[in-house]
Design a protein around this motif. Structure first.
Motif, short mmCIF file in Angstrom:
data_model
loop_
_atom_site.label_atom_id
_atom_site.label_comp_id
_atom_site.label_asym_id
_atom_site.label_seq_id
_atom_site.Cartn_x
_atom_site.Cartn_y
_atom_site.Cartn_z
N ILE A 518 0.86 -1.19 0.00
CA ILE A 518 0.00 0.00 0.00
C ILE A 518 0.89 1.23 0.00
N ASP A 519 0.46 2.24 -0.73
CA ASP A 519 1.24 3.47 -0.90
C ASP A 519 0.32 4.64 -0.58
N ILE A 520 0.56 5.29 0.58
CA ILE A 520 -0.35 6.31 1.11
C ILE A 520 0.39 7.64 1.23
N ASP A 521 -0.35 8.71 1.07
CA ASP A 521 0.20 10.05 1.29
C ASP A 521 0.23 10.32 2.79
N PHE A 539 -10.38 -8.52 7.98
CA PHE A 539 -9.30 -8.42 8.95
C PHE A 539 -8.88 -6.97 9.10
N SER A 540 -8.17 -6.71 10.20
CA SER A 540 -7.61 -5.37 10.43
C SER A 540 -6.25 -5.55 11.10
N ASN A 541 -5.33 -4.65 10.77
CA ASN A 541 -3.97 -4.74 11.29
C ASN A 541 -3.41 -3.35 11.58
N ASN A 542 -2.47 -3.29 12.53
CA ASN A 542 -1.62 -2.11 12.66
C ASN A 542 -0.56 -2.17 11.56
N VAL A 543 -0.30 -1.07 10.90
CA VAL A 543 0.76 -1.00 9.91
C VAL A 543 1.61 0.22 10.21
N VAL A 544 2.82 0.21 9.71
CA VAL A 544 3.72 1.36 9.83
C VAL A 544 4.13 1.77 8.42
N LEU A 545 3.87 3.03 8.07
CA LEU A 545 4.18 3.55 6.74
C LEU A 545 5.59 4.13 6.75
N ASN A 546 6.46 3.55 5.96
CA ASN A 546 7.81 4.07 5.77
C ASN A 546 7.91 4.62 4.35
N GLY A 547 8.06 5.93 4.26
CA GLY A 547 8.01 6.55 2.94
C GLY A 547 6.64 6.40 2.32
N GLY A 548 5.61 6.26 3.19
CA GLY A 548 4.24 6.12 2.72
C GLY A 548 3.87 4.70 2.36
N LYS A 549 4.80 3.75 2.47
CA LYS A 549 4.56 2.39 1.98
C LYS A 549 4.58 1.37 3.12
N SER A 550 3.81 0.29 2.93
CA SER A 550 3.81 -0.84 3.86
C SER A 550 3.35 -2.07 3.12
N ASN A 551 3.99 -3.21 3.41
CA ASN A 551 3.64 -4.47 2.78
C ASN A 551 2.57 -5.19 3.59
N ASN A 570 -3.19 10.99 12.64
CA ASN A 570 -3.82 12.31 12.67
C ASN A 570 -5.29 12.29 12.25
N GLY A 571 -5.82 11.07 12.01
CA GLY A 571 -7.22 10.93 11.63
C GLY A 571 -7.47 10.93 10.14
N ASN A 572 -6.47 11.32 9.32
CA ASN A 572 -6.64 11.28 7.87
C ASN A 572 -6.83 9.84 7.40
N THR A 573 -7.64 9.68 6.37
CA THR A 573 -7.95 8.35 5.87
C THR A 573 -7.69 8.25 4.38
N SER A 574 -7.51 7.01 3.94
CA SER A 574 -7.39 6.72 2.51
C SER A 574 -8.13 5.43 2.22
N THR A 575 -8.94 5.43 1.17
CA THR A 575 -9.75 4.26 0.83
C THR A 575 -9.55 3.92 -0.64
N PHE A 576 -9.31 2.63 -0.91
CA PHE A 576 -9.10 2.19 -2.29
C PHE A 576 -9.41 0.70 -2.39
N SER A 577 -9.58 0.20 -3.60
CA SER A 577 -9.96 -1.19 -3.83
C SER A 577 -8.74 -2.02 -4.23
N VAL A 578 -8.77 -3.29 -3.82
CA VAL A 578 -7.73 -4.25 -4.19
C VAL A 578 -8.41 -5.53 -4.63
N VAL A 579 -7.95 -6.09 -5.74
CA VAL A 579 -8.49 -7.36 -6.24
C VAL A 579 -7.52 -8.47 -5.85
N LYS A 580 -8.04 -9.51 -5.19
CA LYS A 580 -7.24 -10.69 -4.84
C LYS A 580 -7.52 -11.78 -5.86
#
Length: 581
Positions: A518-521, A539-551, A570-580
């Protein structure tokens, strides 16, 4: 009204109670089943019965239903009417039952029209080696010896209505053999444990958004060598998911254990990740190194917990209905009754409580128009170790954050799950101690509990209260042996997000097979929630964005389209679709 005993539990109490049992021996349909019971304890006064607290003090024999033909008809006065002829109170000539003898048998009678001591005396006079009294209205209760108690030489126990009916049903098909008493020394090689001394999940029901965000608990239990010889217990412990897949397992030898000794296993921390909604099972399996355990009935200890969409509770969830399990409704108030759960934890960013689920009951089912207030407090009293005695735990600094007034609309909701919202969402603060309560001023109203789950070991291990009761102005640690209040907190993980900004985000490769980036601003810690196209969280997980990215590992997902929602600190959100695929 007889007041139910309320106890503060300790590991010592658990070890003592675990060795005194009433359990099935035969036929195979009841072999190994342990029954809830109360027993006539001579150390409490009023009885001269055998002391089950002493090792190798037990009775194991065949059950015999008492029949007294001197009086007939049913006793309609109780919740479960039963034949008066099976109460064991009166006989045709004053001292003999209609059957020739109870010699060498464990007499079975219904609770009813005479003193417990008299039932035991009549049974003993007719040759019985023990007596089981079936309660006519629910679970077993304490028994006074009455006029005959100090002349009784056989053990006396009481079991619940449901367990009594089970035994009577088995007796109709043939001989039934029961063991009742102290296991210590009854066999040469025998190790065991019980749910009372097993650590379990901190919650019976936990929301998916909280379960996959650092939630953890320690697995382990206390093991006792009940045998008369040295034994080396072997423990296997595991956790399986709703699909029967093992997500944690470990096994180890507990070393040489002397007769009657107990040992705490090496507690291991289970940290949740990648969980899905459904029921999880914690299993403890015991065996003896190089020996055959003579009594395997207490070698398997199991507990379950549920991952839910948005409900946090000490009680478990019924997989069929989705409601909290409430199978026990204790009460002994005379003026007012408050039942509470304690909450203290670390929560995902934005966690809040919208309201509570609960159930209530009255003996005549007349809950229509009953008033209950749900209360949410900060519990700000100074911390006191539970090991230092419950009397030192205070409730002087309860800061009410919100409340909800609930009036039950009709009688059909007796023992049914209901929901009442708070006036506004209550934001949760990490490690703040909370007390969430249900209060009624009608002493006939009782609140639901899940009585098949035990937090006794957690209570001592974490040195934290699980529940609290206020009955007629006095605080107690909880009901004896029942610690899972069926109070469910409806959790919301999006507090404040409405005012936050939507930021750009994407994922690659898309479609994905096993992993996706995932690539987030944005930067730093964030919460990822993945939902299917029906809107159900998978599912839900904690992630850490490094340079905006996380695997992100998506190998557990089935083929299809999913909605990824990422919430930054900071409460900002990002929503997008992923096809498995």
């Amino acid at each position: 009204m007889k007041k139910t005993l309320l106890l503060l539990f300790s590991i010592l109490t658990f070890s003592l109670s675990a060795q005194v049992v009433v359990k099935g021996v035969s036929p195979s349909t009841i072999a190994g089943i342990s029954f809830d019971f109360m027993w006539a304890d001579p150390t409490g006064g009023g009885w001269s019965t055998p002391d089950f607290n002493q090792p190798n003090t037990f009775v194991e024999d065949t059950l015999e239903l008492v029949v007294d033909n001197s009086h007939t008809g049913d006793n309609p006065a109780y919740a479960i009417p039963h034949p008066l002829a099976n109460e064991g109170c009166f006989t045709a000539n004053g001292d003999q039952y209609s059957q020739p003898s109870l010699a060498g048998k464990i007499a079975v009678v219904w609770r009813g029209s005479c003193q417990f001591g008299l039932k035991a005396a009549l049974a003993e006079n007719n040759g019985a080696v023990g007596i089981i009294i079936i309660n006519h209205s629910g679970g077993p209760v304490g028994m006074a010896g009455g006029d005959s108690g100090m002349s009784i030489n056989i053990p006396v126990v009481m079991i619940s209505t449901n367990d009594g009916q089970l035994l009577l049903s088995e007796m109709a098909n043939g001989p039934v053999e029961i063991f009742m008493g102290n296991k210590l020394g009854a066999q040469v090689n025998d190790v065991g444990s019980s749910l009372d001394v097993a650590n379990i999940s901190k919650y019976g029901s936990i929301p998916l958004g909280m379960a996959n965000n650092g939630y953890n608990f320690d697995v382990g239990l206390t093991v006792t060598n009940y045998g008369s010889d040295d034994n080396i217990p072997i423990l296997e412990q595991s956790i399986t998911d709703p699909n029967g897949q093992t997500i944690y397992s470990d096994s180890f030898s507990l070393g040489l254990l002397a007769p009657y000794a107990s040992v705490d296993t090496l507690y291991q921390t289970f940290t949740a990740s990648g969980l899905v909604e459904g029921e999880y099972t914690i299993d403890y399996e015991l065996s003896i190194d190089s020996e055959v355990d003579a009594d395997i009935a207490d070698n398997h200890v199991t507990a379950t917990f549920n991952v839910t969409n948005d409900v946090l509770s000490r009680a478990r969830t019924d997989n069929a209905t989705g409601d909290l399990i409430a199978n026990y409704y204790p009460s002994n108030a005379t003026t007012d009754y408050t039942s509470c759960m304690m909450l203290q934890d670390v929560y995902p960013f934005g966690s809040a409580i919208d309201g509570v689920y609960f159930s209530m009951s009255e003996a005549d089912s007349s809950v229509g128009s009953e008033y209950v207030q749900a209360q949410f407090f900060e519990w700000n009293d100074p911390w006191t170790s539970i090991g230092g005695a419950w009397a030192n735990v205070t409730f002087n600094n309860l800061n009410q954050l919100d409340y909800s007034d609930y009036i039950c609309p009709d009688d059909s909701l007796n023992q049914k799950a209901v929901f009442t919202p708070f006036n506004s969402a209550i934001s949760l603060v990490d490690n703040q101690r909370y007390l969430i309560c249900l209060q009624t001023f009608n002493p006939d109203v009782a609140f639901g509990y899940d009585n098949a789950i035990s937090y006794n070991s957690n209570f001592a291990y974490y040195d934290q209260p699980i529940t609290a009761l206020n009955i007629d102005g006095t605080w107690y640690s909880g009901w004896n042996g029942v610690s899972a209040l069926s109070l469910g907190l409806k959790m919301n993980f999006n507090l404040g997000i409405d005012e936050a900004s939507e930021v750009s985000g994407t994922a690659y490769p898309n479609p994905a097979v096993d992993n996706v980036t995932i690539d987030i601003d944005g930067e730093g810690p964030a919460v990822l929630v993945v939902s299917d196209i029906a809107g159900k969280i998978v599912f839900s997980n904690n992630v850490v964005l490094n340079g905006g990215k996380s695997n992100v590992d998506v190998s557990s997902l089935v083929e299809g389209m999913y909605l990824f929602n990422v919430t930054l600190e900071n409460g900002n959100t990002s929503t997008f679709s992923v096809v498995k695929k």
